[in-house]
Design an enzyme around this catalytic site. Structure first.
Site, PDB file in Angstrom:
ATOM      1  N   ASP A  37     -11.975  16.317 -22.135  1.00  7.16           N
ATOM      2  CA  ASP A  37     -11.591  15.601 -21.489  1.00  7.16           C
ATOM      3  C   ASP A  37     -10.839  14.571 -22.374  1.00  7.16           C
ATOM      4  O   ASP A  37     -11.255  14.014 -23.184  1.00  7.16           O
ATOM      5  CB  ASP A  37     -11.426  14.816 -19.999  1.00  7.16           C
ATOM      6  CG  ASP A  37     -12.565  14.839 -19.810  1.00  7.16           C
ATOM      7  OD1 ASP A  37     -12.507  13.366 -19.870  1.00  7.16           O
ATOM      8  OD2 ASP A  37     -13.310  15.206 -19.462  1.00  7.16           O
ATOM      9  N   GLU A 126     -10.663   6.618  -9.854  1.00 11.15           N
ATOM     10  CA  GLU A 126     -11.961   5.199  -9.904  1.00 11.15           C
ATOM     11  C   GLU A 126     -11.196   3.578  -9.459  1.00 11.15           C
ATOM     12  O   GLU A 126     -12.743   3.193  -9.377  1.00 11.15           O
ATOM     13  CB  GLU A 126     -12.030   5.579 -11.453  1.00 11.15           C
ATOM     14  CG  GLU A 126     -12.675   7.125 -11.631  1.00 11.15           C
ATOM     15  CD  GLU A 126     -12.871   7.232 -12.959  1.00 11.15           C
ATOM     16  OE1 GLU A 126     -13.309   6.056 -14.103  1.00 11.15           O
ATOM     17  OE2 GLU A 126     -12.085   7.864 -14.307  1.00 11.15           O
TER      18      GLU A 126
END
Length: 399
Positions: A37, A126
């Site tokens: 990613d 997050e």
């Protein structure tokens, strides 16, 4: 991906015959493929080399918050597809209300429209600072539900295994889990999911075609869409405003509260009739005015994990140890500890609104859409011929 907040819980050890029994989370059924990613932090990527090294899938960060488009998004997409890689997109969520979550979901889907992709649209949530588990779950659920509603495609939840066990659960477990856990042979089962669809097993991977570190992943069939292709047509979202009530804690300042909610100190002062911004009291309740398209944070934050060094973090984010140490007031660069939150300097364009030119766009149309003028756009981007712009070109929008 950006690492901002990880909540750590004590590990529970089951002792039997003087041995430690460790449980692993199984993968979802089906085949597995190696992946990565990526975002702006990897810079220019040679995806042909990555593919030749065995990479089959790439998740590309498209966007963050309410308005930020990764400056390498278009380039990464075009090069990954040209290399024959299977593609997915992820969005970094910064929402603090359900309304913001839906707005960011629509912005995400709008950003990836017109792109062919094979993998589920991923929520990277997050930024949980000062959110309760209930609040984080509600915001996260609002986001993924809206992503599926606006896109007509399936969604997936990205989370480290700590938060996947101690924070996220409930309705979010109806969506596949892309788990992050490093330095282990298998992800921990201490999560609220029964299997992992994707596993990010390292944030310090090194492969041909990428200079520096990159996140390494294994993706199961559960990460892939039943029907690949493009999202449904979706308009650019229209913002609304909401009020959140915040109770002041010991040590709080208006500046820190404003940073938490990404609003200005003056906005909080005006909303609450505060005469002296330097004086607030623990227990005091403040009304925080939040716009769905509120300003983005100026910098990234990273929470230190076991095994991290300041040098490895600096390499990951393409900065220097001395800059990290100075920015975070670290007297001894050899001493950092798990759970410590470090500020990471962003690049010169971080937090700015940008727009990626699409086929058929004109500078005049883009200016009309964003409430500015073609002349201002041309000046901001040093465009000598306002009649000549190119698909894939990233334009900086005037403040």
């Amino acid at each position: 991906m950006i690492k901002k907040l990880f909540l750590f819980m004590p590990l529970i050890f089951v002792l039997a015959a003087c041995s430690v029994q460790v449980f692993a989370l199984p993968p979802a059924a089906g085949g597995q493929q190696e992946g990565i990613d990526v975002s702006q932090w990897q810079g220019n990527i040679d995806f042909e080399q990555a593919a030749a090294a065995g990479i089959r899938v790439v998740y590309i960060r498209s966007s963050m918050g309410s308005s930020y488009v990764d400056p390498y998004f278009e380039q990464n997409y075009q090069r990954a597809k040209a290399a024959g890689l299977q593609v997915g997109f992820y969005h970094y969520v910064t929402a603090r209300t359900d309304s913001q979550a839906r707005y960011q979901a629509q912005f995400f889907v709008n950003t990836v429209r017109g792109k062919d992709f094979e993998c589920r649209l991923a929520m990277d949530f997050e930024d949980l600072i000062n959110l309760s588990a209930e609040e984080a779950n509600q915001i996260g659920l609002s986001f993924v539900q809206a992503v599926e509603e606006f896109s007509g495609k399936g969604a997936v939840v990205y989370s480290d295994t700590s938060n996947a066990g101690s924070v996220f659960g409930g309705g979010l477990t109806a969506y596949p889990l892309w788990a992050a856990e490093y330095g282990v042979s298998e992800p921990s089962s201490s999560v609220n999911w029964s299997a992992w669809a994707g596993w990010q097993y390292s944030d310090q991977g090194q492969i041909p075609g990428i200079s520096g570190f990159v996140d390494r992943d294994v993706f199961t069939d559960a990460m892939f869409l039943e029907s690949a292709g493009q999202v449904k047509p979706v308009d650019r979202p229209k913002p609304s405003s909401n009020i959140v009530v915040y109770q002041v804690k010991p040590g709080d300042t208006l500046w820190h509260i404003a940073l938490l909610y990404r609003v200005s100190v003056s906005a909080i002062v005006e909303e609450n009739g505060i005469t002296n911004p330097g004086v607030i009291y623990p227990g005091e309740k403040l009304r925080i005015p939040i716009r769905d398209d509120g300003a983005e944070a100026d910098d990234y934050y990273y929470t230190v994990r076991p095994g991290d060094t300041l040098s490895s973090i600096a390499a990951k984010y393409r900065t220097t140890v001395s800059k990290l140490a100075a920015m975070n007031h670290i007297a001894n660069p050899n001493f950092i500890y798990p759970g410590q939150r470090l500020q990471i300097p962003g690049d010169s364009d971080f937090g700015r609104n940008t727009y990626t030119v699409r086929p058929g766009d004109t500078l005049w149309q883009i200016a009309q859409e964003y409430g500015t003028s073609a002349a201002d756009l041309a000046e901001e981007n040093a465009i000598s011929n306002p009649n000549l712009i190119y698909p894939g070109e990233v334009l900086r929008l005037p403040y």
